[in-house]
Design a protein around this motif. Structure first.
Motif, PDB file in Angstrom:
ATOM      1  N   THR A  37       0.513  -0.819  -0.255  1.00 36.61           N
ATOM      2  CA  THR A  37       0.157  -0.007  -0.140  1.00 36.61           C
ATOM      3  C   THR A  37       1.286   1.254   0.402  1.00 36.61           C
ATOM      4  OG1 THR A  37      -0.166   0.051   2.448  1.00 36.61           O
ATOM      5  CG2 THR A  37      -1.793  -1.534   1.558  1.00 36.61           C
ATOM      6  N   ASP A  38      -0.082   2.152  -0.270  1.00 36.94           N
ATOM      7  CA  ASP A  38       0.924   3.922  -0.616  1.00 36.94           C
ATOM      8  C   ASP A  38       1.517   4.320   1.222  1.00 36.94           C
ATOM      9  OD1 ASP A  38       0.600   4.383  -2.959  1.00 36.94           O
ATOM     10  OD2 ASP A  38      -1.245   5.186  -2.089  1.00 36.94           O
ATOM     11  N   ASP A  39       0.444   3.095   1.922  1.00 35.38           N
ATOM     12  CA  ASP A  39       1.568   3.186   3.998  1.00 35.38           C
ATOM     13  C   ASP A  39       2.661   2.779   3.392  1.00 35.38           C
ATOM     14  OD1 ASP A  39      -0.443   5.414   4.506  1.00 35.38           O
ATOM     15  OD2 ASP A  39      -1.448   3.217   5.131  1.00 35.38           O
ATOM     16  N   TYR A  70       9.843   5.540   0.872  1.00 35.37           N
ATOM     17  CA  TYR A  70      10.939   4.835  -0.228  1.00 35.37           C
ATOM     18  C   TYR A  70      10.598   5.574  -1.743  1.00 35.37           C
ATOM     19  CZ  TYR A  70      11.471   0.281   2.891  1.00 35.37           C
ATOM     20  OH  TYR A  70      11.446  -0.476   3.522  1.00 35.37           O
ATOM     21  N   ALA A  71      12.169   5.771  -2.185  1.00 37.29           N
ATOM     22  CA  ALA A  71      11.680   6.960  -3.695  1.00 37.29           C
ATOM     23  C   ALA A  71      11.892   6.222  -4.765  1.00 37.29           C
ATOM     24  CB  ALA A  71      13.278   7.614  -3.569  1.00 37.29           C
TER      25      ALA A  71
END
Length: 164
Positions: free
Chosen positions: A156-158, A163-164
């Motif tokens: 998920t986005d969370d 992290y790039a």
């Protein structure tokens, strides 16, 4: 079932050699010493064979006609196991060998052959037909079913924040 006997060793390597290897007085084959080497060699072989076949092996059914029963059979070890165990036991009876010695080379060949059986690249065979034992799993050596357990992952986005 014993894969090999003292008599098998005498038949393969001749009695004088077996006397020399087992009796310090060079009088007669000392069966107890040879049997101990055979037991150790069988345990060594079972360490490989047991990865593919259920132990103890029932053996190969070999025709052994007797008066009154022409269809009688006896159960014997696969001949290749008899040879391999004899070679390993013979090696165990020697106290010091050079790497180029025939006994050492036969021991290493036996070890490779047992490794091939354990990896499913070779099989035990019965020259009279049938099979020498029950496979641990699968229909042929190396065909065992393998199960893997994986836990589901949720991305998920969370969980990817930072992290790039």
């Amino acid at each position: 079932m014993n894969y090999a006997t003292v008599q098998d060793m005498i038949d393969r390597y001749d009695e004088p050699e077996m006397i020399e290897l087992t009796d310090p007085d060079i009088v007669a084959v000392q069966a107890a010493k040879a049997e101990r080497a055979l037991a150790d060699a069988q345990a060594f072989a079972d360490g490989f064979v047991g990865r593919v076949y259920r132990l103890p092996l029932p053996g190969c059914s070999k025709p052994a006609p007797v008066p009154g029963d022409p269809h009688a059979v006896q159960f014997v070890p696969p001949p290749q196991l008899t040879r391999v165990v004899c070679d390993v036991a013979r090696y165990y009876l020697y106290s010091d060998l050079a790497p180029e010695h025939e006994v050492y080379l036969r021991y290493k060949a036996a070890e490779r052959e047992l490794g091939q059986i354990a990896e499913g690249k070779a099989v035990l065979s019965c020259p009279w037909g049938g099979v020498p034992g029950t496979l641990v799993a699968g229909d042929a050596p190396g065909d065992a079913e393998v199960f893997h357990g994986f836990s589901p992952r949720r991305i998920t986005d969370d969980s990817t924040r930072g992290y790039a």
